[in-house]
Enzyme design. Structure first.
Site, PDB file in Angstrom:
ATOM      1  CB  CYS A 163      -0.953  -0.027   1.185  1.00  0.00           C
ATOM      2  SG  CYS A 163      -1.960  -1.525   1.221  1.00  0.00           S
ATOM      3  CG  HIS A 303      -1.749   4.261   5.458  1.00  0.00           C
ATOM      4  ND1 HIS A 303      -1.718   4.178   4.088  1.00  0.00           N
ATOM      5  CD2 HIS A 303      -1.880   2.990   5.910  1.00  0.00           C
ATOM      6  CE1 HIS A 303      -1.815   2.899   3.721  1.00  0.00           C
ATOM      7  NE2 HIS A 303      -1.918   2.167   4.815  1.00  0.00           N
ATOM      8  CD  GLU A 314      -1.419   7.461   9.588  1.00  0.00           C
ATOM      9  OE1 GLU A 314      -0.997   8.298   8.765  1.00  0.00           O
ATOM     10  OE2 GLU A 314      -2.389   6.702   9.348  1.00  0.00           O
ATOM     11  CE  LYS A 335      -5.467   4.124   2.517  1.00  0.00           C
ATOM     12  NZ  LYS A 335      -4.507   5.227   2.749  1.00  0.00           N
TER      13      LYS A 335
END
Length: 411
Positions: A163, A303, A314, A335
């Site tokens: 990714c 992310h 994260e 996302k």
């Protein structure tokens, strides 16, 4: 090193095709989630995905191109065409073709071809397998096709770092230009892995959300009730150029690529380092490359996959890098809208980061209704936020502990 700028963007995503459509969806807080339509999920416990429903290959490619390439290459070609047109490259690159690169990352490559041709082999034998199977499957198919269509004869390859692939592609393309190995590049990522095998495999890992009754609310980064990512598909390509070359030809400079950092957790094949060390190293390297201090970053496109481990770790890594500044910096995950585009994710988020700079607006994290106590930063819940932006950091982390971080700045 030579300064590298962005002069074109092309986007194919679950929330729109083309930069204008994608940005409009970002402002609306539109989710790309929906019932799975690409194939019958059968017994699969996951029945939702973020499909690129607005993308029709025949609107962008010839029948010959479609028949000889996989869907991930179809999307890469469409995104590249928008990017090079926006950059003013209709007649080819603005330099010697041997100085024009194409770096197009992907996590898996021609997964749809693999599924289809394996079924053909099992059902009908060897003679039913297409002679185009290998070139359609190969991860560098997108880069190769872009080179052939646009006459690029410089370095061309496909980072395959899960990714982080799309972000690695952009970062490595900048290094090629910065160190004088190329003058321009088309760089980014493409992925189309909404297939029976890929969905079953990720489902068996427990990585996918099973919020089947709420597909638009299933991708919910940093929310206490997140239960996995939603599979997405799409592509994003940026046109990167030496600043002096872009300015000499009067190109519109959309943003400057200020910094790039990469690292590996060296911890686990799928789980991130629980202390966030590898992610922190990538962010610190990007800051150092850009000559910036933590207080100089105005926004982070996280992310933020909507998986329990990733979002928490994260957050830990951001706190480790930014210290007292961490709670000041707006951190959002697009996302929540697009789902997770695997190898294309970092490139799509890079494109959205450039658009955020251009429009001086921070995208929201949608579906964040019950914050996880361990995720306690400013995640811009619900609605986009108009704010003065000079720099935007974009994080991309992948299986195998692959980490990439890009920093974009105003021109």
């Amino acid at each position: 090193m030579t300064e590298v700028v962005v002069t074109g963007i092309g986007l194919v995503t679950p929330i729109g095709v083309g930069t204008d459509a994608v940005w409009a969806s970002v402002l609306e807080g539109r989710s790309g989630g929906g019932p799975l339509t690409t194939f019958d999920p059968g017994e699969l416990p996951v029945r939702i995905a973020c499909e690129a429903r607005d993308f029709r290959a025949e609107d962008h490619l010839s029948r010959r191109e479609i028949s000889r390439t996989d869907r991930f290459t179809h999307m890469a070609l469409a995104a590249a065409r928008e990017a090079v047109t926006g950059a003013g490259w209709e007649d080819g690159p603005p330099c010697e073709p041997e100085r024009a690169a194409a770096i197009v990352g992907t996590g898996i490559g021609g997964m749809r071809t693999l599924d289809e041709e394996m079924r053909a082999l099992l059902d009908g034998g060897v003679r039913r397998v297409s002679p185009f199977t290998v070139p359609k499957m190969m991860p560098n198919g997108g880069a190769a096709a872009i080179c052939m269509v646009h006459g690029l004869r410089g370095p061309a390859f496909a980072p395959a770092s899960a990714c982080a692939s799309g972000a690695h592609a952009i970062g490595e393309a900048c290094r090629l230009i910065g160190y004088g190995a190329a003058d321009v590049a088309v760089a980014g990522g493409s992925e189309s892995a909404i297939t029976p095998l890929a969905m079953a495999a990720f489902s068996r890992m427990g990585a996918l959300s099973t919020r089947n009754d709420d597909p638009q609310g299933a991708s919910r980064p940093f929310d206490a009730n997140r239960d996995g990512f939603v599979m997405g598909e799409g592509a994003a390509l940026l046109v990167l150029e030496r600043r002096d070359l872009a300015e000499a030809r009067g190109a519109e400079v959309l943003a400057r690529v200020a910094g790039y950092g990469a690292s590996c957790d060296a911890h686990h094949v799928t789980q991130p380092d629980p202390e966030g060390h590898g992610a922190a190293v990538a962010m610190q390297a990007a800051l150092a490359d850009a000559g910036l201090q933590p207080g100089d970053v105005d926004h982070i496109n996280a992310h933020g996959t909507s998986t329990p481990y990733n979002d928490r770790i994260e957050t830990v890594a951001i706190k480790k890098v930014f210290g007292n500044e961490a709670k000041r910096i707006p951190v959002s995950s697009t996302k929540s809208q697009t789902g997770h585009l695997l190898g294309a994710a970092g490139a799509v988020e890079a494109g959205i980061s450039v658009l955020a700079l251009r429009h001086q607006t921070i995208p929201a994290t949608i579906n964040l209704t019950e914050p996880d106590p361990e995720c306690d930063l400013d995640y811009v819940p619900g609605r986009p936020r108009a704010e003065r932006l000079r720099t935007v950091m974009s994080n991309s982390f992948g299986f195998g502990g692959q980490n990439a971080c890009l920093i974009f700045a105003l021109p």
